[in-house]
Write an enzyme that holds these catalytic residues in place. Structure first.
Site, PDB file in Angstrom:
ATOM      1  N   HIS A 169       0.889  -1.416  -0.116  1.00  0.00           N
ATOM      2  CA  HIS A 169      -0.226  -0.101   0.418  1.00  0.00           C
ATOM      3  C   HIS A 169       0.483   1.598  -0.073  1.00  0.00           C
ATOM      4  O   HIS A 169       0.254   2.241   0.142  1.00  0.00           O
ATOM      5  CB  HIS A 169      -1.210   0.135   1.190  1.00  0.00           C
ATOM      6  N   ASP A 170       2.280   0.763   0.261  1.00  0.00           N
ATOM      7  CA  ASP A 170       3.205   2.845   0.278  1.00  0.00           C
ATOM      8  C   ASP A 170       3.652   2.794  -0.722  1.00  0.00           C
ATOM      9  O   ASP A 170       4.974   3.764  -0.326  1.00  0.00           O
ATOM     10  CB  ASP A 170       3.400   2.568   2.051  1.00  0.00           C
ATOM     11  N   LYS A 173       5.512   5.254  -2.066  1.00  0.00           N
ATOM     12  CA  LYS A 173       6.768   6.158  -1.581  1.00  0.00           C
ATOM     13  C   LYS A 173       8.350   6.402  -2.142  1.00  0.00           C
ATOM     14  O   LYS A 173       9.603   6.960  -1.509  1.00  0.00           O
ATOM     15  CB  LYS A 173       6.767   5.823   0.107  1.00  0.00           C
ATOM     16  N   HIS A 198       2.371   9.713  -2.146  1.00  0.00           N
ATOM     17  CA  HIS A 198       2.264   8.761  -2.142  1.00  0.00           C
ATOM     18  C   HIS A 198       1.770   7.397  -2.863  1.00  0.00           C
ATOM     19  O   HIS A 198       2.252   6.394  -3.120  1.00  0.00           O
ATOM     20  CB  HIS A 198       3.194   7.769  -0.785  1.00  0.00           C
ATOM     21  N   HIS A 221      -6.132   3.723   0.906  1.00  0.00           N
ATOM     22  CA  HIS A 221      -5.773   3.859   2.382  1.00  0.00           C
ATOM     23  C   HIS A 221      -5.257   5.168   2.883  1.00  0.00           C
ATOM     24  O   HIS A 221      -5.044   4.895   4.035  1.00  0.00           O
ATOM     25  CB  HIS A 221      -4.746   2.827   1.983  1.00  0.00           C
ATOM     26  N   HIS A 222      -5.576   6.448   2.367  1.00  0.00           N
ATOM     27  CA  HIS A 222      -5.442   8.113   3.025  1.00  0.00           C
ATOM     28  C   HIS A 222      -7.148   8.069   3.254  1.00  0.00           C
ATOM     29  O   HIS A 222      -7.059   9.053   3.193  1.00  0.00           O
ATOM     30  CB  HIS A 222      -4.858   8.345   2.568  1.00  0.00           C
ATOM     31  N   ASP A 250      -3.688   0.184   8.380  1.00  0.00           N
ATOM     32  CA  ASP A 250      -2.716   1.768   8.320  1.00  0.00           C
ATOM     33  C   ASP A 250      -2.341   2.022   9.199  1.00  0.00           C
ATOM     34  O   ASP A 250      -1.278   2.235  10.119  1.00  0.00           O
ATOM     35  CB  ASP A 250      -3.112   1.992   6.576  1.00  0.00           C
TER      36      ASP A 250
HETATM   37 FE   FE2 Z   1       0.177   5.799   3.004  1.00  0.00          FE
HETATM   38 FE   FE2 Z   2       0.964   3.601   5.215  1.00  0.00          FE
END
Ligand code: FE2
Ligand code: FE2
Length: 305
Positions: A169-170, A173, A198, A221-222, A250
């Site tokens: 999910h990240d 980044k 990201h 996810h955010h 998360d």
């Molecule tokens: Fe994230």
């Molecule tokens: Fe995360």
């Protein structure tokens, strides 16, 4: 008629390898037939994807037992499962030390799993090189998400996509510059805006290795139920269950791990904070996570860890 007697113990000694999930004890290939023995320890999980790529596959439980999430059935020693490529993903939990024998006809199953593993490793290495915290965080989020997905009734392709989305999910980044990604201290407003990117960066990388659906879940996810999240500011039912589960897990992991600029909260404090932010996080998901956390604590007390 030609008759071949194959004694596995004598013939299959040469190959010992690991797939993403299991230990491959032995492998035997012969024309377009491949035989593998996979070993799982109690509590280990694995999935069988649609067999289309590999042709027909049969699974025989040699010892132990497995629980299948999709059919809610237990497979025991001697049970045979035939997968013909027309069905959805199947997820299994090993209920004890279990060995299964897989016969794969057509394309090599072992080769397919190994190829998938290599690709996943490359993606994870790219994350690791930039930011080791993120890789570990993704792995922990995967563990929470995987458990919650099952508890909240997800199955098949949906559960598969959620698991993969959690693991990566990240990934966006890796596209954020070091001075922001690894900054010791609070980000400025401008840096924070860049960091927010990201959530949707890495689309090509994800699509090269996985599906559009997995990318869609990652991009959620955010997001927050009250619309205060990013990148799209989605609200309420616009955020599907997969996204709500990933969001809660998360945040929980971020809250319960310490960073240079902040102390870790206890799991109980983090759960309470998530409960108190009902407008942002799905309450049913938070309650399910609370049960998981209580279960872990109970197990740690039992084993004295
Ligand atoms: Fe994230
Ligand atoms: Fe995360």
């Amino acid at each position: 008629m030609t008759f071949h007697l194959v004694k596995l113990e004598e013939h299959l000694g040469e190959s010992v390898a690991s797939s993403e999930r299991a230990k491959v004890r032995k492998k035997f290939s012969w024309d377009n037939l491949e035989v593998n023995l996979y070993l799982f320890e109690e509590g280990e999980r694995f999935y069988i994807d649609a067999a289309g790529e590999c042709g027909l596959k049969t699974y025989v439980v040699i010892e132990g037992s497995l629980y299948n999430i999709e059919t809610m059935r237990t497979l025991e020693a001697g049970d045979l499962l035939v997968v013909d490529g027309t069905q959805d993903v199947l997820h299994f939990d090993a209920l004890e030390h279990t060995t299964i024998m897989i016969h794969s006809y057509g394309k090599s199953l072992f080769g397919t799993w190994e190829k998938a593993k290599r690709e996943i490793d490359q993606v994870m290495d790219r994350i690791q090189m930039r930011d080791s915290y993120t890789r570990e965080h993704c792995n922990r989020v995967f563990d929470y998400v995987s458990e919650l997905g099952r508890r909240l009734g997800l199955k098949g392709q949906e559960l598969y996509s959620l698991d993969k989305a959690a693991r990566f999910h990240d990934i966006g980044k890796v596209y954020i510059e070091d001075s922001i990604l690894n900054k010791r201290g609070k980000l400025s407003e401008e840096e924070y805006e860049i960091m927010k990117g990201h959530a949707i960066l890495g689309k090509e990388l994800i699509l090269e290795n996985f599906s559009e659906e997995i990318y869609r879940i990652i991009a959620l996810h955010h997001e927050r139920l009250d619309g205060s999240g990013y990148p799209a500011g989605l609200k309420g039912d616009e955020i599907p269950l997969c996204g709500r589960i990933l969001t809660v897990c998360d945040c929980f992991d971020a809250m319960t791990t310490s960073r240079i600029y902040k102390e870790a909260k206890t799991p109980e404090q983090a759960i309470q904070e998530l409960k108190d932010s009902e407008e942002k996080f799905d309450r049913d998901v938070v309650l399910a996570l609370e049960q998981v956390v209580k279960g872990q604590k109970w197990m740690q007390e039992e084993t004295g860890e």
